[in-house]
Design a protein around this motif. Structure first.
Motif, mmCIF file in Angstrom:
data_model
loop_
_atom_site.group_PDB
_atom_site.id
_atom_site.type_symbol
_atom_site.label_atom_id
_atom_site.label_comp_id
_atom_site.label_asym_id
_atom_site.label_seq_id
_atom_site.Cartn_x
_atom_site.Cartn_y
_atom_site.Cartn_z
ATOM 1 N N LYS A 23 -3.797 1.658 -2.812
ATOM 2 C CA LYS A 23 -4.327 0.405 -2.274
ATOM 3 C C LYS A 23 -3.765 -0.804 -3.017
ATOM 4 N N ASN A 24 -3.570 -0.664 -4.317
ATOM 5 C CA ASN A 24 -3.002 -1.749 -5.099
ATOM 6 C C ASN A 24 -1.580 -2.058 -4.656
ATOM 7 N N ARG A 25 -0.757 -0.998 -4.512
ATOM 8 C CA ARG A 25 0.635 -1.194 -4.117
ATOM 9 C C ARG A 25 0.760 -1.614 -2.649
ATOM 10 N N PHE A 26 -0.174 -1.177 -1.823
ATOM 11 C CA PHE A 26 -0.188 -1.589 -0.423
ATOM 12 C C PHE A 26 -0.336 -3.096 -0.317
ATOM 13 N N GLU A 27 -1.311 -3.654 -1.012
ATOM 14 C CA GLU A 27 -1.550 -5.092 -0.961
ATOM 15 C C GLU A 27 -0.392 -5.862 -1.580
ATOM 16 N N PHE A 28 0.194 -5.288 -2.619
ATOM 17 C CA PHE A 28 1.298 -5.956 -3.283
ATOM 18 C C PHE A 28 2.512 -6.054 -2.366
#
Length: 217
Positions: free
Chosen positions: A111-116
């Motif tokens: 989820k962190n890398r998705f938003e990034f």
């Protein structure tokens, strides 16, 4: 985030504000669009200048060559985008030691890398297009990953192996499985098929399930 702040964020290599002129911002923004669409070799400074609304000579007053313009976009992003694990906010928010399970870790990671990537897909596309053709970019990327990422990921995977939550594959093999699966999903989602009708929450859940259980029914 405004376009201007987004460009400043890309060009910033530390926590200090970057003082960019309005023309510099326009040039970099135009270069990101053109490089992303046509690649470095297919892009021209005249097209970048036209899209930025400036004379071509203005581009060269700020950036001596087309490659310098490319590197001004790509190189500073290594710590924030390409070696995405390096960014302090990412390391602090993802690489913690209090996860109850490997599944919890995967949820936070993806989820962190998705938003990034959602915010910075054009620059990541430029990087992926050019890394094979510009050794200095590749070298900085490899150095950044080995310096900042490998140890933290290795430690977490080893801990979950000790808890019998992961099969006894070599730790580096597990990291490779994780990386290729997550990165493959993000590239498909934002770069290859961005206009598909994606159910993002479901795709993230399926990616986590694949990493946890494989493809066996």
């Amino acid at each position: 985030m405004t376009d201007e702040q987004w460009i400043k964020d890309i060009l910033s290599t530390d926590d200090e504000d970057v003082k960019l002129s309005e023309k510099q911002i326009k040039i970099v923004e135009a270069a990101i669009q053109v490089f992303s669409e046509k690649g470095f070799s297919g892009a021209s400074t005249s097209e970048i200048a036209k899209k930025a609304g400036v004379a071509e000579g203005t581009v060269f007053r700020h950036f001596k060559t087309k490659k310098e313009l490319l590197l001004s976009i790509v190189t500073p992003t290594l710590a924030k985008i390409v070696a995405p694990f390096i960014a302090k906010d990412f390391v602090n928010s993802v690489f913690k030691d209090d996860y109850a399970s490997f599944e919890d870790f995967l949820k936070v990671l993806i989820k962190n890398r998705f938003e990034f990537m959602k915010k910075r897909a054009p620059v990541i596309k430029i990087f992926l297009q050019e890394i094979a053709f510009h050794p200095e970019i590749k070298e900085e990327y490899i150095d950044a990953l080995t310096t900042h990422v490998k140890v933290r990921v290795f430690q977490l995977v080893e801990r979950f192996k000790d808890k019998n939550e992961i099969k006894e594959y070599p730790t580096e093999t597990i990291i490779r499985f994780m990386t290729t699966t997550v990165v493959g999903f993000l590239i498909a989602r934002f770069l290859i098929l961005p206009n598909n009708e994606w159910d993002d929450d479901k795709e993230i859940e399926d990616t986590i399930e694949l990493l946890l259980y494989g493809l066996k029914k």
